[in-house]
Structure formats: C-alpha cells, structure tokens
Scaffold this active site. Structure first.
Site, mmCIF file in Angstrom:
data_model
loop_
_atom_site.group_PDB
_atom_site.id
_atom_site.type_symbol
_atom_site.label_atom_id
_atom_site.label_comp_id
_atom_site.label_asym_id
_atom_site.label_seq_id
_atom_site.Cartn_x
_atom_site.Cartn_y
_atom_site.Cartn_z
ATOM 1 N N SER A 93 0.856 -1.183 0.000
ATOM 2 C CA SER A 93 0.000 0.000 0.000
ATOM 3 C C SER A 93 0.893 1.233 0.000
ATOM 4 O O SER A 93 2.084 1.153 0.336
ATOM 5 C CB SER A 93 -0.881 -0.008 1.257
ATOM 6 O OG SER A 93 -1.487 1.239 1.480
ATOM 7 N N TYR A 119 -3.104 -0.364 10.092
ATOM 8 C CA TYR A 119 -2.975 -0.742 8.683
ATOM 9 C C TYR A 119 -1.591 -0.348 8.154
ATOM 10 O O TYR A 119 -0.919 -1.135 7.480
ATOM 11 C CB TYR A 119 -4.077 -0.045 7.882
ATOM 12 C CG TYR A 119 -4.093 -0.339 6.398
ATOM 13 C CD1 TYR A 119 -4.658 -1.506 5.904
ATOM 14 C CD2 TYR A 119 -3.578 0.582 5.485
ATOM 15 C CE1 TYR A 119 -4.695 -1.763 4.540
ATOM 16 C CE2 TYR A 119 -3.612 0.338 4.125
ATOM 17 C CZ TYR A 119 -4.181 -0.833 3.656
ATOM 18 O OH TYR A 119 -4.211 -1.085 2.304
#
Length: 263
Positions: free
Chosen positions: A146, A159
């Site tokens: 990501s 995250y």
C-alpha cells in the site's frame, strides 16, 4: 517478446479475491490465460458468485474457502488445490482489512486483528506455497502492499504498521528464496475506483477532491490498471526482479503535492 509475459496455463492463487482489487487482478491474470484460484472466508456463496463471474468471461476459475490466518486451514487448502488443480505457480497475497480508528482510541484486539490479517497471513500462506515453489525451483509471489507501506495517515495506524511490515517481509522473503528461482515482489495500489470508494467519489466530497488534487494523474485509478503490474510480476519478464515494491498510484508517491489554489 510476447513470450516474456506469457502466463497461459499457470495456476494463480489470489487470496481475498471475491471482489474489489482482488477480483480485478483475477480478471487480468485470467484473461491472460492463467487458471484462477478464488479465495475468501466470508461465505461460500460469495466465492461461488465470483467464480461464476470469472467463468462468464471465459476464465478458468475454481474457488476454495479458507481462513488465511489459520495455518492448519491454509496447509489443508494448499494440499487440496495442488492435488485437485495443480501446482501453484503464482501467489497473490491480497486479503486484508482496514480499521479507521485513531491510535489513542484503538483497542489492542483491533490492532492485532489488522496485523494478523494484513501481515501475518501473507507469511503463513507464502511459507506453505513457497515450499512447493522451492522444490520445483520456480514461482512468483506478489504481496499487496500500500502507499501506507511508505506514508502515514490519520486513523490508519494499524494498517500502516502492517503494510510497512509487509514491505519488509517481501524484501526478506526475496533475500531467503531468490536463490531458488522464486521471485517475491509487491504491488502498492494507490486510490482506486471500487464499490467501497463509490460513496466518496463524488465532486465536492472533501476526500474525493483531496485525492484528485493529490494525484499527478488527477484521477482515481481503475481496478483494471492493476492487471499490467500483476501480469508483469507473474511472468518471465520479472525473472530478475526481486524484493521490489511496484507502486501503481498515479504518481502520488512521486510528489510532495501542491497548494490547494494551484491548478
């Protein structure tokens, strides 16, 4: 040159592939000739529906329900897949969750759940798929990282911690397994137009305007934009690419951004 990108007949396991970016990559690899193993853990119906969707487009696909955080389930599923379908040549660790909670308010159990799914499960699945790849001296593993592998953002601390860890896990997998002709790389998606982002992808929505202004390409990515990166990292074309994270983000990570009043 076309042979470099040929993945026809290769078996690709994509975790968390019943919808969203996982489904988009499944379609990309499937349209390029790979046999797709759809995975999910929420319901068998969702897996069956995803398989039917792929098959309706002429893609060879089968589905297996298992929990990527449960090592026993993973081992059993891999053995079943390789017995019933064939050796897994491509693994895409895509399954993941995000919990948008400020760190100061986040319960330890929530933090651990994100880490378990987004970081520990790629280790578990890769470890057991890689054993066969190492034995065959051939394989491709792609970890879905990501932009949060590089950047922080409010409310996504767990995250970002997981995806930052996944970037380094990718590099360490490459460090240990590259000598067996197994290539382990990552893809870092930017912001994509999916069903999940549809409610905020409207003119005037603060987050939509932020993404459009923050992205040099001045648009959200289309899920199909991931297909090329996935095919490249799944094919012979990437045989000497190892431990690399390919960011498909419209250029966000290339720039510091611009003032809000700048065209």
């Amino acid at each position: 040159m076309i042979d470099l990108f040929d993945i026809k007949g290769k078996i690709a396991l994509i975790t968390g592939s019943t919808h969203g970016l996982g489904m988009a990559m499944a379609k990309g690899l499937g349209q390029a000739g790979a046999t797709i193993i759809v995975n999910g853990n929420s319901s068998q119906q969702k897996i069956d529906d995803a398989v039917k969707e792929l098959q309706s487009e002429g893609i060879n696909a089968v589905g297996y329900k298992f929990n990527v955080t449960d090592e026993k389930e993973v081992i059993t599923a891999i053995q079943k897949i390789e017995s019933e379908v064939g050796p897994i040549a491509i693994l895409i660790n895509n399954a993941g969750i995000i919990k948008r909670i400020p760190l100061i308010e986040m319960e330890v159990a929530d933090f651990k759940e994100v880490i378990d799914i987004d970081l520990v499960s790629p280790f578990i699945v890769s470890k057991h798929v890689a054993k066969g790849m190492i034995e065959r001296r051939q394989g491709k593993i792609i970890n879905i990282c990501s932009m949060m592998s590089e950047l922080g953002r409010n409310t996504v601390g767990a995250y970002a911690a997981a995806k930052g860890g996944l970037k380094m896990l990718t590099k360490n997998m490459a460090t240990e397994w590259a000598k067996y002709n197994v290539q382990i790389n990552g893809i870092g998606p930017g912001y994509f137009a999916t069903e999940q982002t549809k409610p905020i992808r409207v003119d005037g929505h603060p987050f939509n305007d932020f993404i459009i202004s923050r992205t040099p390409a001045a648009k959200w990515g289309d899920p199909s934009d991931l297909a090329g990166a996935a095919i490249f990292l799944s094919s012979k074309a990437s045989d000497f690419v190892n431990g690399h994270i390919l960011y498909v983000d419209g250029g966000i990570l290339a720039t510091i951004g611009k003032p809000s009043n700048e065209a």
